[in-house]
Design a protein around this motif. Structure first.
Motif, PDB file in Angstrom:
ATOM      1  N   HIS A 142       0.794  -1.235   0.000  1.00  0.00           N
ATOM      2  CA  HIS A 142       0.000   0.000   0.000  1.00  0.00           C
ATOM      3  C   HIS A 142       0.826   1.285   0.000  1.00  0.00           C
ATOM      4  O   HIS A 142       0.312   2.345  -0.376  1.00  0.00           O
ATOM      5  N   ILE A 143       2.098   1.195   0.387  1.00  0.00           N
ATOM      6  CA  ILE A 143       2.915   2.403   0.512  1.00  0.00           C
ATOM      7  C   ILE A 143       4.100   2.395  -0.446  1.00  0.00           C
ATOM      8  O   ILE A 143       4.346   3.384  -1.149  1.00  0.00           O
ATOM      9  N   PHE A 144       4.835   1.295  -0.490  1.00  0.00           N
ATOM     10  CA  PHE A 144       6.086   1.269  -1.246  1.00  0.00           C
ATOM     11  C   PHE A 144       5.898   1.032  -2.746  1.00  0.00           C
ATOM     12  O   PHE A 144       6.512   1.688  -3.561  1.00  0.00           O
ATOM     13  N   MET A 145       5.103   0.045  -3.105  1.00  0.00           N
ATOM     14  CA  MET A 145       4.982  -0.302  -4.530  1.00  0.00           C
ATOM     15  C   MET A 145       3.569  -0.796  -4.828  1.00  0.00           C
ATOM     16  O   MET A 145       3.338  -1.968  -5.128  1.00  0.00           O
ATOM     17  N   GLN A 146       2.647   0.117  -4.734  1.00  0.00           N
ATOM     18  CA  GLN A 146       1.237  -0.208  -4.877  1.00  0.00           C
ATOM     19  C   GLN A 146       0.852  -0.636  -6.299  1.00  0.00           C
ATOM     20  O   GLN A 146      -0.211  -1.214  -6.517  1.00  0.00           O
ATOM     21  N   ASP A 147       1.726  -0.406  -7.264  1.00  0.00           N
ATOM     22  CA  ASP A 147       1.405  -0.730  -8.654  1.00  0.00           C
ATOM     23  C   ASP A 147       2.009  -2.058  -9.121  1.00  0.00           C
ATOM     24  O   ASP A 147       1.829  -2.451 -10.270  1.00  0.00           O
ATOM     25  N   ASP A 190       6.694   9.527 -10.087  1.00  0.00           N
ATOM     26  CA  ASP A 190       5.408  10.185 -10.316  1.00  0.00           C
ATOM     27  C   ASP A 190       4.257   9.512  -9.574  1.00  0.00           C
ATOM     28  O   ASP A 190       3.156  10.075  -9.489  1.00  0.00           O
ATOM     29  N   GLU A 191       4.505   8.315  -8.998  1.00  0.00           N
ATOM     30  CA  GLU A 191       3.498   7.631  -8.173  1.00  0.00           C
ATOM     31  C   GLU A 191       4.039   7.335  -6.778  1.00  0.00           C
ATOM     32  O   GLU A 191       3.590   6.397  -6.120  1.00  0.00           O
ATOM     33  N   ASP A 192       4.993   8.137  -6.324  1.00  0.00           N
ATOM     34  CA  ASP A 192       5.619   7.915  -5.019  1.00  0.00           C
ATOM     35  C   ASP A 192       4.837   8.658  -3.940  1.00  0.00           C
ATOM     36  O   ASP A 192       4.846   9.884  -3.896  1.00  0.00           O
ATOM     37  N   HIS A 193       4.174   7.883  -3.077  1.00  0.00           N
ATOM     38  CA  HIS A 193       3.400   8.476  -1.983  1.00  0.00           C
ATOM     39  C   HIS A 193       3.921   8.039  -0.614  1.00  0.00           C
ATOM     40  O   HIS A 193       3.232   8.194   0.394  1.00  0.00           O
ATOM     41  N   ALA A 194       5.149   7.518  -0.571  1.00  0.00           N
ATOM     42  CA  ALA A 194       5.671   6.947   0.671  1.00  0.00           C
ATOM     43  C   ALA A 194       6.214   7.977   1.664  1.00  0.00           C
ATOM     44  O   ALA A 194       6.017   7.821   2.873  1.00  0.00           O
ATOM     45  N   PRO A 195       6.944   9.031   1.241  1.00  0.00           N
ATOM     46  CA  PRO A 195       7.561   9.927   2.219  1.00  0.00           C
ATOM     47  C   PRO A 195       6.524  10.613   3.109  1.00  0.00           C
ATOM     48  O   PRO A 195       5.360  10.774   2.710  1.00  0.00           O
ATOM     49  N   PRO A 196       6.935  11.021   4.314  1.00  0.00           N
ATOM     50  CA  PRO A 196       5.995  11.653   5.244  1.00  0.00           C
ATOM     51  C   PRO A 196       5.531  13.029   4.796  1.00  0.00           C
ATOM     52  O   PRO A 196       4.525  13.543   5.300  1.00  0.00           O
ATOM     53  N   GLY A 207      16.724  23.734  -2.126  1.00  0.00           N
ATOM     54  CA  GLY A 207      16.536  24.718  -3.182  1.00  0.00           C
ATOM     55  C   GLY A 207      16.291  24.110  -4.543  1.00  0.00           C
ATOM     56  O   GLY A 207      16.636  24.714  -5.568  1.00  0.00           O
ATOM     57  N   LEU A 208      15.690  22.915  -4.574  1.00  0.00           N
ATOM     58  CA  LEU A 208      15.548  22.153  -5.815  1.00  0.00           C
ATOM     59  C   LEU A 208      14.092  22.015  -6.235  1.00  0.00           C
ATOM     60  O   LEU A 208      13.182  22.069  -5.408  1.00  0.00           O
ATOM     61  N   THR A 209      13.904  21.812  -7.528  1.00  0.00           N
ATOM     62  CA  THR A 209      12.634  21.386  -8.091  1.00  0.00           C
ATOM     63  C   THR A 209      12.783  19.931  -8.511  1.00  0.00           C
ATOM     64  O   THR A 209      13.736  19.594  -9.224  1.00  0.00           O
ATOM     65  N   PRO A 210      11.882  19.034  -8.076  1.00  0.00           N
ATOM     66  CA  PRO A 210      12.055  17.618  -8.406  1.00  0.00           C
ATOM     67  C   PRO A 210      12.018  17.355  -9.910  1.00  0.00           C
ATOM     68  O   PRO A 210      11.290  18.012 -10.650  1.00  0.00           O
ATOM     69  N   ILE A 211      12.815  16.380 -10.308  1.00  0.00           N
ATOM     70  CA  ILE A 211      12.793  15.862 -11.673  1.00  0.00           C
ATOM     71  C   ILE A 211      11.915  14.611 -11.659  1.00  0.00           C
ATOM     72  O   ILE A 211      12.196  13.656 -10.929  1.00  0.00           O
ATOM     73  N   ALA A 212      10.842  14.615 -12.438  1.00  0.00           N
ATOM     74  CA  ALA A 212       9.897  13.496 -12.425  1.00  0.00           C
ATOM     75  C   ALA A 212      10.483  12.274 -13.125  1.00  0.00           C
ATOM     76  O   ALA A 212      11.059  12.378 -14.215  1.00  0.00           O
ATOM     77  N   VAL A 213      10.329  11.124 -12.483  1.00  0.00           N
ATOM     78  CA  VAL A 213      10.698   9.835 -13.065  1.00  0.00           C
ATOM     79  C   VAL A 213       9.522   8.889 -12.855  1.00  0.00           C
ATOM     80  O   VAL A 213       8.697   9.104 -11.972  1.00  0.00           O
ATOM     81  N   PRO A 214       9.405   7.834 -13.662  1.00  0.00           N
ATOM     82  CA  PRO A 214       8.260   6.933 -13.514  1.00  0.00           C
ATOM     83  C   PRO A 214       8.392   6.017 -12.305  1.00  0.00           C
ATOM     84  O   PRO A 214       9.491   5.712 -11.862  1.00  0.00           O
ATOM     85  N   GLU A 218       9.443   2.393  -5.101  1.00  0.00           N
ATOM     86  CA  GLU A 218      10.368   1.324  -5.472  1.00  0.00           C
ATOM     87  C   GLU A 218      10.673   1.342  -6.964  1.00  0.00           C
ATOM     88  O   GLU A 218      10.995   0.302  -7.560  1.00  0.00           O
ATOM     89  N   GLY A 219      10.623   2.489  -7.581  1.00  0.00           N
ATOM     90  CA  GLY A 219      10.950   2.586  -8.997  1.00  0.00           C
ATOM     91  C   GLY A 219      12.371   2.163  -9.315  1.00  0.00           C
ATOM     92  O   GLY A 219      12.665   1.779 -10.447  1.00  0.00           O
ATOM     93  N   LEU A 220      13.266   2.202  -8.335  1.00  0.00           N
ATOM     94  CA  LEU A 220      14.631   1.724  -8.557  1.00  0.00           C
ATOM     95  C   LEU A 220      14.653   0.225  -8.869  1.00  0.00           C
ATOM     96  O   LEU A 220      15.599  -0.272  -9.491  1.00  0.00           O
ATOM     97  N   LEU A 221      13.578  -0.495  -8.481  1.00  0.00           N
ATOM     98  CA  LEU A 221      13.455  -1.911  -8.810  1.00  0.00           C
ATOM     99  C   LEU A 221      12.565  -2.142 -10.034  1.00  0.00           C
ATOM    100  O   LEU A 221      12.835  -3.033 -10.838  1.00  0.00           O
ATOM    101  N   THR A 222      11.501  -1.354 -10.163  1.00  0.00           N
ATOM    102  CA  THR A 222      10.541  -1.577 -11.247  1.00  0.00           C
ATOM    103  C   THR A 222      10.868  -0.796 -12.517  1.00  0.00           C
ATOM    104  O   THR A 222      10.430  -1.172 -13.607  1.00  0.00           O
ATOM    105  N   HIS A 223      11.627   0.302 -12.392  1.00  0.00           N
ATOM    106  CA  HIS A 223      11.980   1.134 -13.545  1.00  0.00           C
ATOM    107  C   HIS A 223      13.470   1.498 -13.513  1.00  0.00           C
ATOM    108  O   HIS A 223      13.842   2.667 -13.584  1.00  0.00           O
ATOM    109  N   PRO A 224      14.368   0.499 -13.385  1.00  0.00           N
ATOM    110  CA  PRO A 224      15.791   0.823 -13.224  1.00  0.00           C
ATOM    111  C   PRO A 224      16.390   1.531 -14.429  1.00  0.00           C
ATOM    112  O   PRO A 224      17.296   2.358 -14.267  1.00  0.00           O
ATOM    113  N   GLU A 225      15.916   1.223 -15.618  1.00  0.00           N
ATOM    114  CA  GLU A 225      16.447   1.878 -16.814  1.00  0.00           C
ATOM    115  C   GLU A 225      16.197   3.372 -16.774  1.00  0.00           C
ATOM    116  O   GLU A 225      17.100   4.186 -17.019  1.00  0.00           O
TER     117      GLU A 225
END
Length: 238
Positions: A142-147, A190-196, A207-214, A218-225
């Motif tokens: 429900h939190i880390f990799m809901q997809d 873009d589907e990360d809802h885990a952080p508090p 001082g940053l603007t996030p760069i969106a990734v898919p 756990e995108g580092l496991l599901t979208h490593p490329e």
């Protein structure tokens, strides 16, 4: 050639960065995936202090005389990275945060949570005989990799290890990263809802603007490329 030193988040080991690291190496760089003390399979989570996690990163870099190092932090990994960055001096070429918590120096992760979550975390730690927080399949679902497919969620849940409670309770070490004079980048699934807090909140601390990734947390496991390409793109920008 850049040397990426990749720091996992809570409950995770170096295994979580392996798919991304393989792609960074294929692009001609060095990449090391660290498992911090107490987070290896079968490790005892008791009496693990945040300062030891910081020291582990610093020793890894210094003992190997690594240069042009980019620290890559996932999730809670922003806490030990904050402390290590302040000690690495001119060895450090930058930091890439991926869905990471950028801490406020002197403030713990538990303190940085909303009040209800703070109370829950303290309760879990205090009620544990090893003062740790055990991973659960439900949290992954429900939190880390809901997809992800159920069998993938179960595999990841089985790979996670209990999180030493003092890693969440100890205050963040080191100076504000904005004072280090190094490039900083923030990647956010873009589907990360885990952080508090929303990733944008943490990114603004640097001082940053996030760069969106898919992907989810756990995108580092599901979208490593895609994650590897985004990391490489931050390096190419300098």
């Amino acid at each position: 050639m850049t040397t990426y030193v990749m720091i996992p988040g809570a409950w995770h080991g170096g295994w979580s960065w392996a798919p991304v690291a393989q792609r960074l190496r294929a692009a001609g760089h060095q990449a090391a995936t660290l498992t911090l003390p107490g987070l290896g399979d079968g490790d005892d989570p008791r009496d693990r202090r945040l300062s030891a996690a910081v020291d582990h990163i610093v020793r890894f870099v210094v003992d190997r005389d690594l240069r042009d190092v980019v620290l890559v932090a996932h999730s809670w990994g922003g806490y030990p990275v904050n402390g290590a960055a302040g000690q690495l001096g001119d060895r450090l070429a930058g930091i890439v945060y991926y869905g990471a918590q950028i801490p406020v120096t002197g403030r713990s992760l538990v303190d940085d949570n909303p009040a209800e979550a703070e109370a829950m975390l303290r309760g879990l730690i205090d009620s544990s005989p090893t003062r740790s927080i055990a991973p659960t399949l439900e949290f992954v679902q429900h939190i880390f990799m809901q997809d992800a497919a159920p069998e993938v969620q179960r595999l990841v849940a089985d790979l996670l290890t209990p999180m030493p409670g003092d890693y969440f309770l100890d205050p963040a070490e080191g100076p504000a990263v904005t004072t280090l004079g190094i490039p900083l980048h923030y990647l956010l699934g873009d589907e990360d809802h885990a952080p508090p807090h929303p990733g944008e909140v943490f990114a603004r601390r640097a001082g940053l603007t996030p760069i969106a990734v898919p992907g989810t947390h756990e995108g580092l496991l599901t979208h490593p490329e895609e994650i590897a390409k985004a990391i490489l793109a931050t390096n190419a920008a300098h």
